[in-house]
Design a protein around this motif. Structure first.
Motif, short mmCIF file in Angstrom:
data_model
loop_
_atom_site.label_atom_id
_atom_site.label_comp_id
_atom_site.label_asym_id
_atom_site.label_seq_id
_atom_site.Cartn_x
_atom_site.Cartn_y
_atom_site.Cartn_z
N VAL A 14 4.58 12.60 3.39
CA VAL A 14 4.29 12.41 4.82
C VAL A 14 2.78 12.39 5.05
CG1 VAL A 14 4.48 13.44 7.11
CG2 VAL A 14 6.48 13.39 5.60
N GLU A 15 2.06 13.28 4.37
CA GLU A 15 0.60 13.34 4.53
C GLU A 15 -0.06 12.07 4.03
OE1 GLU A 15 -3.11 16.29 3.21
OE2 GLU A 15 -1.10 16.60 2.40
N ALA A 75 10.57 15.33 7.26
CA ALA A 75 11.66 15.29 6.30
C ALA A 75 12.80 16.16 6.82
CB ALA A 75 11.21 15.78 4.92
N GLN A 76 14.03 15.70 6.60
CA GLN A 76 15.21 16.42 7.06
C GLN A 76 16.19 16.55 5.90
OE1 GLN A 76 15.98 17.72 10.40
NE2 GLN A 76 17.32 18.77 8.96
N GLU A 102 0.83 -1.21 0.00
CA GLU A 102 0.00 0.00 0.00
C GLU A 102 0.87 1.26 0.00
OE1 GLU A 102 -3.24 0.49 -0.17
OE2 GLU A 102 -3.73 -1.64 -0.37
N VAL A 103 1.93 1.25 0.80
CA VAL A 103 2.82 2.41 0.85
C VAL A 103 3.50 2.61 -0.51
CG1 VAL A 103 4.94 3.31 1.87
CG2 VAL A 103 3.21 2.27 3.33
N ALA A 104 3.92 1.51 -1.14
CA ALA A 104 4.54 1.61 -2.46
C ALA A 104 3.58 2.24 -3.46
CB ALA A 104 4.98 0.22 -2.95
N ALA A 105 2.30 1.87 -3.40
CA ALA A 105 1.31 2.46 -4.30
C ALA A 105 1.14 3.95 -4.02
CB ALA A 105 -0.02 1.72 -4.15
N GLN A 106 1.15 4.33 -2.74
CA GLN A 106 1.01 5.75 -2.39
C GLN A 106 2.20 6.55 -2.90
OE1 GLN A 106 -1.45 7.42 -1.11
NE2 GLN A 106 -2.82 5.75 -0.59
N LEU A 107 3.40 6.00 -2.74
CA LEU A 107 4.60 6.71 -3.21
C LEU A 107 4.57 6.87 -4.73
CD1 LEU A 107 7.39 5.07 -0.99
CD2 LEU A 107 6.31 7.30 -0.70
N LEU A 158 13.62 14.28 -10.01
CA LEU A 158 14.35 14.93 -11.08
C LEU A 158 13.84 16.35 -11.30
CD1 LEU A 158 14.41 11.95 -13.60
CD2 LEU A 158 16.19 12.63 -11.99
N ASP A 159 14.68 17.17 -11.88
CA ASP A 159 14.32 18.57 -12.16
C ASP A 159 13.81 19.28 -10.92
OD1 ASP A 159 14.97 18.16 -14.84
OD2 ASP A 159 12.95 17.44 -15.29
N ALA A 160 14.52 19.04 -9.78
CA ALA A 160 14.15 19.70 -8.52
C ALA A 160 14.76 21.10 -8.54
CB ALA A 160 14.67 18.89 -7.33
N TYR A 161 13.99 22.09 -8.99
CA TYR A 161 14.54 23.42 -9.24
C TYR A 161 14.73 24.23 -7.96
CZ TYR A 161 13.64 22.37 -14.11
OH TYR A 161 13.65 21.80 -15.34
N SER A 162 14.05 23.88 -6.89
CA SER A 162 14.22 24.63 -5.64
C SER A 162 13.97 23.70 -4.47
CB SER A 162 13.25 25.81 -5.58
OG SER A 162 11.91 25.35 -5.42
N GLN A 163 14.49 24.09 -3.32
CA GLN A 163 14.27 23.30 -2.11
C GLN A 163 12.79 23.31 -1.73
OE1 GLN A 163 17.20 23.61 1.00
NE2 GLN A 163 15.68 23.41 2.61
N GLN A 164 12.10 24.39 -2.07
CA GLN A 164 10.67 24.46 -1.74
C GLN A 164 9.89 23.39 -2.49
OE1 GLN A 164 9.28 26.51 0.63
NE2 GLN A 164 7.54 25.13 0.28
N ASP A 165 10.28 23.12 -3.76
CA ASP A 165 9.63 22.05 -4.52
C ASP A 165 9.78 20.72 -3.81
OD1 ASP A 165 8.94 23.87 -6.46
OD2 ASP A 165 10.68 23.44 -7.73
N VAL A 166 10.99 20.48 -3.32
CA VAL A 166 11.26 19.21 -2.64
C VAL A 166 10.50 19.15 -1.32
CG1 VAL A 166 13.06 17.69 -1.74
CG2 VAL A 166 13.52 19.11 -3.74
N GLU A 167 10.47 20.27 -0.59
CA GLU A 167 9.74 20.30 0.68
C GLU A 167 8.26 20.02 0.45
OE1 GLU A 167 10.48 24.04 2.49
OE2 GLU A 167 12.52 23.53 3.14
N ASP A 168 7.69 20.59 -0.61
CA ASP A 168 6.28 20.34 -0.92
C ASP A 168 6.05 18.85 -1.21
OD1 ASP A 168 5.82 23.02 -0.61
OD2 ASP A 168 5.85 23.47 -2.75
N ALA A 169 6.97 18.24 -1.97
CA ALA A 169 6.83 16.82 -2.28
C ALA A 169 6.95 15.97 -1.01
CB ALA A 169 7.89 16.40 -3.29
#
Length: 758
Positions: A422-423, A476-477, A378-383, A406-417
């Motif tokens: 986590v949600e 996330a850290q 189930e977790v694999a499907a969610q990811l 890929l194409d992570a243009y800013s840290q904010q993009d990664v934080e949102d992901a």
């Protein structure tokens, strides 16, 4: 065939002529010979096809074994690169920091990459460190294996020819040598690689490189993985090609072309199986030879399809996880390496995320491993559902996942992901008719900010994941430079705690007195662990007790405190000595017997020992611990419930808890006189406890008003800094002799006191 027979039927009126048997006999013989000829042709074709199918199948098996062996040979140098191209590896082997080398170059390679042996060889060809199966070995400096010596010689020659210069210039990969060889009469993959600095801050003279040599044996675990992954029956290793007609072998050949042994197994040949099924059909119905030919062609077509499917499955299994269908570690590393090539060229940047599920072990323990597997799927499907185009997610093993954004243009993009992951993972999962709740911790390393080498990026993401778990999980850290220092300090503190437990120095047991509320006389003590570090001073109990639980030392620390407290308290004229027990100690199946063994060894009567456990520990472990409690109480050991009222039980649970005493948590005592509600709660606890025959102790008594109010409520015993701080064994003896308490001292913080016991 029926139509042919009709064309030769006798004409009307020719009955007499037909009496002659010769034409019919000739026709029968001719047809029979034709049928026999067709049957013979079919049989020959079937035999040839079956043999050809078996040969093709055996060739596929050989290719599969060769692929598995090649993967393992390629993987070991990749593993070594994670530590070989590292400033700290060069500096710590140069001064030979044995502890650092053992943790980071020895035990790490065994625990994380499953290398069976690791040798560190200096420029004079001397072995300065050796590890086997995760344990450091004593060495006389010589390499017993000729195969390893030859490989090291070849690597040194390659370095002398300029291999390191080519690597520094970006023209070649790190110098390495790998080969197959026999070590201790066991086949093995051997890989040697120099330890090179990662930055210009560390210099190293050409020819003075220290080498790291890894060995992975090809018998036992390797053969088991080979048989399980590729469905090989009876796979074994033999130094000679001693096989019978039903077995197949694959030669293990080293770089010089010498065969060092063979992998041997019993293949299930599809052609032979089909032929054995088909022959009875041919013998029983030659008249249906046409249909039999059709069946044969159809079956042979199915066989070829199965072979193709089997080959595709073998390739899929080699690079995908069987439970989730996600890419596995090998496939993920290959894709990550490809993505990093674009990062190095400046075309893009990426984020590497390592994910680890929180509380997954509780799901396995409470709902079973089948539910755990369902949860992983189930977790694999969610990811997979939160991935962007081109992103990569893989299962690295157990409850660990990895993701490349890929194409992570800013840290904010990664934080949102990360927030989205986590949600999604924090929501309840319905698995096998039950509901499971887990969380996820994420460690993130950005490229090129954190480097562009796969091994370095992975190491930093792993450190960030460790920090996320340390901070409580469900978060996330991102990697920062300070994290490496934190990990290093933790490793150092862990080793120093191990040394302190081994030597018995720097650790101390102190005792906080308990007083009878009615007479204010000393009636018992609570044993507490303290660590007086030779350079850091007093280490807070919150720090070293948590560290002991994380690194598996809590059992040893708890046993040491129990033995010291029982041995010391034996000579005191006190009612009880209380010893705190952690949840990890309490759930151990042999805990009750350990306690009884300590009592027998020290001579302390069981009735004078009191085991203190927290309310949450008792309720969470109630099913598994009921036998432990019954055993201890049957021998007279007393049980106290610490921090009562802070868990999730109600007062009615007192009827079901098999304890002698409860300790009211200091959070209720602190508010006495300030909140009428606190007095009512304490009064209710005391009344209910006395109703079921349980004694009550109030801890954290720090003012005279609190003391007087607790006495009036009816508490049986009091404990706190108003009455006495924790004291050494010598000071406690002085208290017993003179009947006085030591002078009051500044109270510890709540955190210190909550975790003071081992």
């Amino acid at each position: 065939m029926t139509a042919s027979l009709r064309s030769f039927a006798p004409l009307p009126g020719a009955a007499k002529a037909s009496r002659s048997p010769r034409p019919l006999r000739g026709l029968t013989i001719g047809c029979g010979l034709m049928v026999l000829l067709i049957a013979l042709l079919v049989a020959c074709f079937a035999l040839w096809s079956a043999t050809r199918s078996d040969q093709l199948f055996q060739k596929r098996l050989e290719q599969t074994v060769a692929l598995a062996l090649s993967k393992s040979e390629q993987q070991i140098p990749y593993d070594q690169e994670s530590v070989a191209h590292w400033d700290e590896a060069v500096t710590n082997t140069r001064v030979f920091n044995r502890t650092w080398v053992d943790i980071n170059l020895g035990v790490w390679m065994y625990d994380y990459f499953k290398h069976d042996r690791v040798y560190i060889v200096d420029a004079k060809q001397r072995v300065i460190y050796a590890m086997a199966d995760g344990h450091q070995l004593d060495t006389n400096g010589d390499l017993a294996s000729a195969a390893i010596r030859n490989l090291i010689t070849q690597l040194r020659q390659s370095i002398a020819r300029g291999a390191i210069d080519a690597f520094d210039a970006g023209q070649a990969r790190m110098p390495r040598m790998e080969d197959l060889g026999v070590i201790d009469q066991r086949p093995a993959i051997i890989s040697a690689m120099p330890l090179l600095p990662h930055t210009k801050q560390v210099t190293q003279e050409q020819g003075a490189e220290t080498l790291i040599v890894s060995v992975r044996f090809l018998d036992r675990n390797f053969l088991f993985d080979l048989a399980t992954t590729y469905l090989l029956d009876g796979v074994r290793y033999s130094a000679s090609n001693d096989i019978d007609a039903t077995e197949q072998s694959y030669p293990l050949t080293n770089r010089s072309g010498t065969v060092i042994g063979y992998f041997i197994w019993s293949p299930k040949l599809p052609g032979a199986t089909i032929l054995s099924d088909l022959l009875p059909v041919l013998g029983a119905g030659l008249f249906a030879i046409g249909a039999a030919i059709g069946i044969l062609i159809r079956r042979l077509g199915q066989t070829y399809s199965e072979l193709e499917t089997s080959e595709a499955q073998a390739m899929h299994l080699a690079f995908h996880d069987t439970l989730t269908g996600l890419p596995n570690r090998a496939f993920f590393n290959d894709r990550l390496e490809t993505a990093l090539e674009d990062v190095r060229s400046g075309k893009t940047q990426l984020a590497l995320m390592f994910l680890d599920l929180d509380r997954f072990k509780q799901v396995n323990d409470t709902l079973g491993h089948a539910a755990g597997d369902a949860l992983i799927r189930e977790v694999a499907a969610q990811l997979s559902s939160v991935l962007g185009p081109g992103d990569i997610v893989a299962r690295m093993g157990g409850d660990e996942f990895a993701l490349v954004m890929l194409d992570a243009y800013s840290q904010q993009d990664v934080e949102d992901a990360c927030h989205k992951i986590v949600e999604h993972v924090s929501k309840p999962f319905n698995v096998l008719g039950s509901q499971a709740m887990v969380g996820v911790s994420i460690g993130v390393a950005m490229a090129p900010a954190c480097g562009t080498e796969r091994s370095e990026l992975s190491r930093k993401a792993d450190i960030a994941l460790y920090q996320a778990k340390r901070d409580g999980g469900q978060r996330a850290q991102f990697f920062t430079g300070e994290m490496s220092e934190i990990v290093g300090r933790r490793h150092a503190l862990e080793m120093e705690l191990r040394q302190a437990l081994e030597s018995g120095r720097d650790l101390e047991v102190v005792y906080q007195p308990l007083f009878a509320a009615s007479s204010m006389t000393l009636c018992g003590v609570e044993a507490l662990a303290r660590w007086n570090h030779p350079t850091l001073g007093a280490v807070p109990p919150l720090v070293f007790v948590s560290l002991a639980e994380e690194c598996g030392l809590i059992d040893k620390l708890g046993a040491w405190v129990l033995a010291r407290a029982c041995d010391t308290a034996r000579a005191w004229d006190l009612e009880t000595v209380a010893v705190n027990v952690s949840a990890m100690q309490f759930r151990h199946p042999g805990f009750a017997q350990r306690v009884l063994d300590v009592l027998a060894a020290t001579g302390l009567p069981p009735q004078r020992l009191e085991i203190e456990i927290t309310e949450s520990t008792l309720l969470q472990e109630h099913g598994a611990s009921s036998g432990c409690l019954k055993t201890l109480r049957a021998h007279g050991v007393r049980v106290a419930l610490d921090d009562f009222g802070t868990g999730y039980s109600s007062l009615s649970m007192l009827l079901n808890l098999d304890v002698d005493r409860i300790k009211i948590d200091r959070s209720f005592v602190r508010n006495l006189g300030q909140s009428a509600q606190s007095r009512s709660i304490v009064q209710a606890i005391v009344t209910m406890a006395h109703a079921v025959g349980v004694s009550v102790t109030a801890e954290g008594v720090e003012t005279a008003d609190q003391r007087d109010m607790l006495v009036s409520i009816g508490c049986d015993k009091l404990q706190g800094y108003l009455l006495s701080a924790p004291v050494s064994a010598l000071k406690l003896v002085d208290m017993l002799v003179h009947g006085t308490a030591p002078s009051a001292s500044t109270p510890e913080t709540d955190t210190d006191r909550d975790t003071a016991a081992a």
